[in-house]
Design an enzyme around this catalytic site. Structure first.
Site, PDB file in Angstrom:
ATOM      1  CB  VAL A  90      -0.947   0.001   1.227  1.00 27.79           C
ATOM      2  CG1 VAL A  90      -1.619   1.359   1.405  1.00 27.79           C
ATOM      3  CG2 VAL A  90      -2.001  -1.068   1.054  1.00 27.79           C
TER       4      VAL A  90
ATOM      5  CB  CYS B 172      -6.712  -7.745   2.734  1.00 25.83           C
ATOM      6  SG  CYS B 172      -5.248  -6.695   2.688  1.00 25.83           S
TER       7      CYS B 172
HETATM    8  P1  NAD Z   1       3.256  -4.656   4.021  1.00 28.97           P
HETATM    9  O1  NAD Z   1       3.555  -5.678   5.035  1.00 28.97           O
HETATM   10  O2  NAD Z   1       3.478  -4.961   2.588  1.00 28.97           O
HETATM   11  O3  NAD Z   1       4.088  -3.334   4.348  1.00 28.97           O
HETATM   12  C1  NAD Z   1       4.145  -2.748   5.603  1.00 28.97           C
HETATM   13  C2  NAD Z   1       5.465  -1.969   5.708  1.00 28.97           C
HETATM   14  O4  NAD Z   1       5.443  -1.203   6.913  1.00 28.97           O
HETATM   15  C3  NAD Z   1       6.713  -2.848   5.780  1.00 28.97           C
HETATM   16  O5  NAD Z   1       7.615  -2.453   4.785  1.00 28.97           O
HETATM   17  C4  NAD Z   1       7.263  -2.588   7.192  1.00 28.97           C
HETATM   18  O6  NAD Z   1       8.674  -2.650   7.268  1.00 28.97           O
HETATM   19  C5  NAD Z   1       6.759  -1.187   7.439  1.00 28.97           C
HETATM   20  N1  NAD Z   1       6.712  -0.790   8.855  1.00 28.97           N
HETATM   21  C6  NAD Z   1       6.326  -1.523   9.933  1.00 28.97           C
HETATM   22  N2  NAD Z   1       6.401  -0.783  11.050  1.00 28.97           N
HETATM   23  C7  NAD Z   1       6.838   0.447  10.688  1.00 28.97           C
HETATM   24  C8  NAD Z   1       7.089   1.659  11.388  1.00 28.97           C
HETATM   25  N3  NAD Z   1       6.885   1.745  12.703  1.00 28.97           N
HETATM   26  N4  NAD Z   1       7.538   2.722  10.700  1.00 28.97           N
HETATM   27  C9  NAD Z   1       7.742   2.647   9.365  1.00 28.97           C
HETATM   28  N5  NAD Z   1       7.514   1.537   8.636  1.00 28.97           N
HETATM   29  C10 NAD Z   1       7.062   0.451   9.293  1.00 28.97           C
HETATM   30  O7  NAD Z   1       1.739  -4.216   4.272  1.00 28.97           O
HETATM   31  P2  NAD Z   1       0.614  -3.859   3.181  1.00 28.97           P
HETATM   32  O8  NAD Z   1       0.155  -5.078   2.490  1.00 28.97           O
HETATM   33  O9  NAD Z   1       1.071  -2.698   2.383  1.00 28.97           O
HETATM   34  O10 NAD Z   1      -0.585  -3.397   4.143  1.00 28.97           O
HETATM   35  C11 NAD Z   1      -0.507  -2.214   4.881  1.00 28.97           C
HETATM   36  C12 NAD Z   1      -1.888  -1.915   5.449  1.00 28.97           C
HETATM   37  O11 NAD Z   1      -2.795  -1.628   4.392  1.00 28.97           O
HETATM   38  C13 NAD Z   1      -2.529  -3.070   6.229  1.00 28.97           C
HETATM   39  O12 NAD Z   1      -3.299  -2.532   7.275  1.00 28.97           O
HETATM   40  C14 NAD Z   1      -3.434  -3.724   5.222  1.00 28.97           C
HETATM   41  O13 NAD Z   1      -4.531  -4.394   5.821  1.00 28.97           O
HETATM   42  C15 NAD Z   1      -3.918  -2.513   4.443  1.00 28.97           C
HETATM   43  N6  NAD Z   1      -4.302  -2.798   3.057  1.00 28.97           N
HETATM   44  C16 NAD Z   1      -3.525  -3.617   2.296  1.00 28.97           C
HETATM   45  C17 NAD Z   1      -3.866  -3.834   0.961  1.00 28.97           C
HETATM   46  C18 NAD Z   1      -3.059  -4.758   0.086  1.00 28.97           C
HETATM   47  O14 NAD Z   1      -3.517  -5.043  -1.002  1.00 28.97           O
HETATM   48  N7  NAD Z   1      -1.905  -5.247   0.505  1.00 28.97           N
HETATM   49  C19 NAD Z   1      -4.974  -3.170   0.417  1.00 28.97           C
HETATM   50  C20 NAD Z   1      -5.735  -2.326   1.236  1.00 28.97           C
HETATM   51  C21 NAD Z   1      -5.373  -2.141   2.559  1.00 28.97           C
HETATM   52  C1  UGA Z   2      -8.853  -7.120  -1.636  1.00 26.35           C
HETATM   53  C2  UGA Z   2      -9.945  -6.123  -2.061  1.00 26.35           C
HETATM   54  O1  UGA Z   2     -10.422  -6.492  -3.364  1.00 26.35           O
HETATM   55  C3  UGA Z   2      -9.411  -4.702  -2.095  1.00 26.35           C
HETATM   56  O2  UGA Z   2     -10.474  -3.797  -2.407  1.00 26.35           O
HETATM   57  C4  UGA Z   2      -8.855  -4.363  -0.713  1.00 26.35           C
HETATM   58  O3  UGA Z   2      -8.265  -3.072  -0.727  1.00 26.35           O
HETATM   59  C5  UGA Z   2      -7.807  -5.376  -0.332  1.00 26.35           C
HETATM   60  O4  UGA Z   2      -8.370  -6.712  -0.361  1.00 26.35           O
HETATM   61  C6  UGA Z   2      -7.312  -5.146   1.056  1.00 26.35           C
HETATM   62  O5  UGA Z   2      -8.024  -4.679   1.909  1.00 26.35           O
HETATM   63  O6  UGA Z   2      -6.154  -5.461   1.245  1.00 26.35           O
HETATM   64  P1  UGA Z   2      -6.770  -8.274  -2.800  1.00 26.35           P
HETATM   65  O7  UGA Z   2      -6.674  -9.064  -1.548  1.00 26.35           O
HETATM   66  O8  UGA Z   2      -5.547  -7.665  -3.373  1.00 26.35           O
HETATM   67  O9  UGA Z   2      -7.821  -7.072  -2.613  1.00 26.35           O
HETATM   68  O10 UGA Z   2      -7.332  -9.213  -3.944  1.00 26.35           O
HETATM   69  P2  UGA Z   2      -8.785  -9.610  -4.519  1.00 26.35           P
HETATM   70  O11 UGA Z   2      -8.742  -9.463  -5.972  1.00 26.35           O
HETATM   71  O12 UGA Z   2      -9.876  -8.951  -3.804  1.00 26.35           O
HETATM   72  O13 UGA Z   2      -8.806 -11.169  -4.183  1.00 26.35           O
HETATM   73  C7  UGA Z   2      -8.815 -11.638  -2.855  1.00 26.35           C
HETATM   74  C8  UGA Z   2      -8.928 -13.141  -2.855  1.00 26.35           C
HETATM   75  O14 UGA Z   2     -10.230 -13.563  -3.267  1.00 26.35           O
HETATM   76  C9  UGA Z   2      -7.952 -13.838  -3.790  1.00 26.35           C
HETATM   77  O15 UGA Z   2      -7.472 -15.011  -3.180  1.00 26.35           O
HETATM   78  C10 UGA Z   2      -8.795 -14.166  -5.000  1.00 26.35           C
HETATM   79  O16 UGA Z   2      -8.308 -15.244  -5.744  1.00 26.35           O
HETATM   80  C11 UGA Z   2     -10.123 -14.491  -4.337  1.00 26.35           C
HETATM   81  N1  UGA Z   2     -11.297 -14.305  -5.228  1.00 26.35           N
HETATM   82  C12 UGA Z   2     -11.582 -13.075  -5.724  1.00 26.35           C
HETATM   83  C13 UGA Z   2     -12.116 -15.389  -5.500  1.00 26.35           C
HETATM   84  O17 UGA Z   2     -11.870 -16.528  -5.031  1.00 26.35           O
HETATM   85  N2  UGA Z   2     -13.222 -15.195  -6.294  1.00 26.35           N
HETATM   86  C14 UGA Z   2     -13.543 -13.979  -6.805  1.00 26.35           C
HETATM   87  O18 UGA Z   2     -14.567 -13.880  -7.516  1.00 26.35           O
HETATM   88  C15 UGA Z   2     -12.702 -12.892  -6.517  1.00 26.35           C
END
Ligand code: NAD
Ligand code: UGA
Length: 448
Positions: free
Chosen positions: A12, A261
């Protein structure tokens, strides 16, 4: 142009930093992981995300994007600090907020000017107030600040496009002026902006993920019923999806949802409800159905192979979905473990996730390509819906295999076509799976 510090440079944070710098802002991306930051300075990205490397390179060259491990440096000129650190699953499904707390404390100690703290991490309802309290109690000198919740809705694999084309931006704050400032930052994205209070914004994020997970578990339950009754879930989903009240998306039946997530967020929401004495029955069913998916896939393998012991089984895909190297909560981990428990020899191929998987999924041999995976295999299991797998030379795959059993956990192939190619094929909820329909017994109330 605004000065932004993005804290946490993962999936993110890096996308947010790249995206806002691409919109012309000056962004300092900060992470406590020195190796990550050093690599980023050399142009090496910590994650695979299509198109991201180019956007990072462009903005670094233009002087709009830089990387640091220092909060003092990151906040020196910042108008906004975006928190994008991880919130992994903690005890009893509760979100683990230690990284958010550390980031809030570090912000308070390092900030030297008024600041809008924008929380992008997915956090339990009430966390925004808690973050404000942490900052207030750790401030080195009296400074004005506000906390705004701006939940992230991007999907891995298409994160940049989601950044630039969001369905909506949600902002929550008790300080309308601060929320308006964050709204200004998002105006170039031309998406609807919903401004609400802090707790409601935090809830919108959980409710959205839980709803999408519910759709997936719903169609997976329908797939089970389709299998029993001989209907085809793909066509059922397509027929349902034309109704705009239902919609076509997130109705792909298969191996269940994984990733960093949905699994943790549905659990965290259920935990929040339970703590408040509520019974989250629907969320519990969503999780139970999802937990069952990998077991059912392995049962399909058993129904084709008989005994699985000593069978060579190849996994097509390891990432939790296509176009990412992320294997957090990837169904592949559970599938591999279940097959190994039954004595199978498991091998795998994934276009980008093999390095990550080699570190976390023990005892599987990685193959250099899908054909090496097929060679001598007793069965192949489609675990990830990579486009590459849809384009395979299937007659070649069949000829390389010891026995052409194919279990399609993502329904990327058509049962009839696979049968015609000589495969023994099982999809998920695919009616007759290419076999002739069995005659229907006349049931109670059915016309004889
Ligand atoms: P990630 O694990 O990929 O990255 C998190 C980063 O934060 C790491 O690089 C870590 O070293 C760093 N970090 C940890 N503690 C820290 C600190 N105190 N100061 C500075 N850096 C620090 O995580 P992510 O997948 O990007 O997810 C981040 C958040 O966003 C989570 O809450 C997740 O639920 C949410 N989110 C993720 C996605 C996604 O698709 N991955 C989508 C929507 C929301
Ligand atoms: C999901 C949400 O789609 C994002 O909007 C949100 O920001 C994110 O979680 C988050 O909060 O981190 P993501 O996990 O990247 O995004 O991927 P998706 O495309 O949503 O798929 C999630 C899982 O559901 C995968 O394992 C995918 O294969 C599965 N999936 C998805 C199904 O099994 N069926 C579907 O029809 C769609």
């Amino acid at each position: 142009m605004k000065d932004i510090c993005v804290i946490g440079v993962g999936y993110v944070g890096l996308v947010t930093a790249a995206g806002f710098s691409d919109l012309g802002n000056r962004v300092t991306a900060l992470d406590i992981n020195e190796e990550r930051v050093n690599n980023l300075r050399k142009g090496i990205l910590p994650i695979y995300e299509p198109g991201l490397e180019e956007v990072v390179r462009r903005n670094v060259l233009a002087g709009r994007l830089s990387f640091t491990t220092s909060y003092a440096e990151g906040l020196e000129k910042a108008d906004f600090a975006f928190i994008a650190v991880g919130t992994p699953e903690g005890v009893d499904g509760e979100a683990d907020l230690r990284y958010v707390r550390d980031a809030a404390e570090a912000i308070a100690k390092a900030m030297v000017r008024p600041l809008v703290v924008v929380n992008k991490s997915t956090v339990p309802v009430g966390t925004g107030d808690w973050v404000a309290e942490i900052i207030r109690s750790h401030l080195a000198k009296p400074l004005v600040f506000s906390v705004v919740s701006c939940p992230e809705f991007l999907r891995e694999g298409c994160a940049l496009s989601d950044f630039h084309n969001p369905a909506r931006t949600v902002l929550g704050s008790m300080d309308r002026e601060a929320a308006d400032k964050v709204a200004q930052l998002h105006l170039p994205l031309r998406a609807p902006i919903v401004i609400t209070d802090l707790r409601t914004a935090e809830m919108i994020k959980y409710a959205s993920n839980a709803f999408l997970a519910t759709k997936i578990s719903f169609i997976n339950e329908i797939a089970n019923i389709c299998e029993a009754l001989g209907a085809d879930v793909k066509e059922v989903a397509s027929g349902m999806g034309y109704d705009p009240r239902i919609g076509r998306q997130f109705l792909e039946a298969g191996i269940g949802y994984g990733g960093s997530c949905f699994p943790k967020d549905v659990k965290a929401l259920a935990h929040m409800a339970s703590v408040q004495g509520r019974n989250p029955q629907l969320l519990q069913a969503v999780m139970d159905i999802n937990d069952d998916r990998t077991r059912m896939l392995v049962e399909h393998a058993e129904s084709l192979l008989g005994k699985i012991e000593k069978k060579e089984i190849g996994l097509l895909g390891l990432a939790f979905k296509s176009n990412t190297d992320d294997i957090r909560e990837a169904p592949a981990q559970k599938v591999a473990a279940l097959l190994q428990e039954r004595g199978a020899i498991v091998r795998a191929y994934d276009p980008v996730a093999m390095d990550n998987a080699a570190r976390t999924i023990p005892g599987i041999r990685m193959c250099p390509d899908p054909y090496a995976l097929a060679e001598g295999a007793d069965a192949l299991v489609v675990v990830t819906d990579w486009n590459e797998f849809k384009q395979l030379d299937l007659p070649k795959v069949r000829n390389l295999m010891r026995t052409p059993n194919l279990i399609d956990g993502r329904n990327i192939y058509e049962p009839e076509e696979m049968k015609a190619l000589g495969f023994r094929y099982r999809g998920i909820g695919r009616g007759y799976n290419g076999a002739k329909p069995a005659p229907q017994p006349a049931g109670k109330g059915r016309a004889k």
